[in-house]
Design a protein around this motif. Sequence first.
Motif, PDB file in Angstrom:
ATOM      1  N   TRP A   1       0.862  -1.180   0.000  1.00  0.00           N
ATOM      2  CA  TRP A   1       0.000   0.000   0.000  1.00  0.00           C
ATOM      3  C   TRP A   1       0.894   1.224   0.000  1.00  0.00           C
TER       4      TRP A   1
ATOM      5  N   GLN B   1      -3.329   6.710  -7.842  1.00  0.00           N
ATOM      6  CA  GLN B   1      -3.889   5.374  -7.648  1.00  0.00           C
ATOM      7  C   GLN B   1      -3.497   4.446  -8.790  1.00  0.00           C
TER       8      GLN B   1
ATOM      9  N   ARG C   1      -1.695   0.877  -8.430  1.00  0.00           N
ATOM     10  CA  ARG C   1      -2.377  -0.316  -8.946  1.00  0.00           C
ATOM     11  C   ARG C   1      -1.489  -1.066  -9.940  1.00  0.00           C
TER      12      ARG C   1
ATOM     13  N   PHE D   1      -5.340 -10.360  -8.003  1.00  0.00           N
ATOM     14  CA  PHE D   1      -5.810  -9.719  -6.785  1.00  0.00           C
ATOM     15  C   PHE D   1      -6.664 -10.662  -5.945  1.00  0.00           C
TER      16      PHE D   1
ATOM     17  N   PHE E   1      -8.034  -3.979  -5.499  1.00  0.00           N
ATOM     18  CA  PHE E   1      -7.348  -2.730  -5.178  1.00  0.00           C
ATOM     19  C   PHE E   1      -8.329  -1.792  -4.496  1.00  0.00           C
TER      20      PHE E   1
ATOM     21  N   TYR F   1      -3.893   3.511  -0.631  1.00  0.00           N
ATOM     22  CA  TYR F   1      -4.462   2.432  -1.442  1.00  0.00           C
ATOM     23  C   TYR F   1      -3.469   1.299  -1.611  1.00  0.00           C
TER      24      TYR F   1
ATOM     25  N   GLY G   1      -3.360  -3.425  -1.801  1.00  0.00           N
ATOM     26  CA  GLY G   1      -4.072  -4.687  -1.864  1.00  0.00           C
ATOM     27  C   GLY G   1      -3.146  -5.857  -1.607  1.00  0.00           C
TER      28      GLY G   1
END
Length: 265
Positions: free
Chosen positions: A190, A219, A223, A231, A236, A258, A260
């Motif tokens: 993140w 973002q 990502r 994922f 995400f 952000y 994941g």
Amino acid sequence: MPETNAPLIRTDIPHSARIWNYWMGGKDYYEIDRVAGDAGIEVDPDITTMAVQSRQFLIRAVSYLAGEVGIRQFLDIGTGLPTMQNTHEVAQGIAPETKVVYVDNDPLVLTHARALLTSTTPEGVTTYVDCDFHDADQIVADARNVLNFNEPVAVMFMGVLGHAKTYDELRRIVDTVLAAVPSGSYLVMWDGTIDNPNYVALCKNYAETGGVPYTARTQDEIRAVFDDLEFVEPGFSSITEWRPDATQVGEVRPISAYGGVARKP
């Protein structure tokens, strides 16, 4: 005889790991870090929420990987100062045989690591590698001394990649480590984003204090670090919205952080 090669801990320049510890409610910082931390809170009052929620995300992600997936090896890169419910405590609390390798090159972090190592389980391993995260090849080489790279490894970059000098360098670091681990490994990552202008201003002000600059990304840039990986649901997201559960503390609204969890196919 004094130890002439002891690492120098600078107490006159703020350090992001110590400031982060202050924002999380820890005790391992100097006055210069508190001053910088308070100044940061004035610029971005949300930063303490980000700090607290980042640890909540770590707890949930490690619990998922150790508990539901069965990962028994963790490589936590740029770990920062130990606080509460660290990676090895969460993972070994679920599976005592888990091996955890932390990577950092801050002298204060390494000093605290010596005490932290005593809390490993008898069955497992907890150790630190003294290495700059930019030197990804060296990280892999050192981690191989402890971890079995023929078995899945959870690779973690928790709010540290903003210290990469460029975005291309960021991608190189992550790609180098992920290339070394086998199929079935995971990336947990993140970082702060530019969505919140106050956070962007905080990063700019921090760089002007003499600390190592921290760059907020978009973002889309964060990502893209997960490209070619699979994922884990919910994919995400803001870290507050990644599998929130009854154990989560503090605010759960979306914040400009952000990331994941994703599997290497």
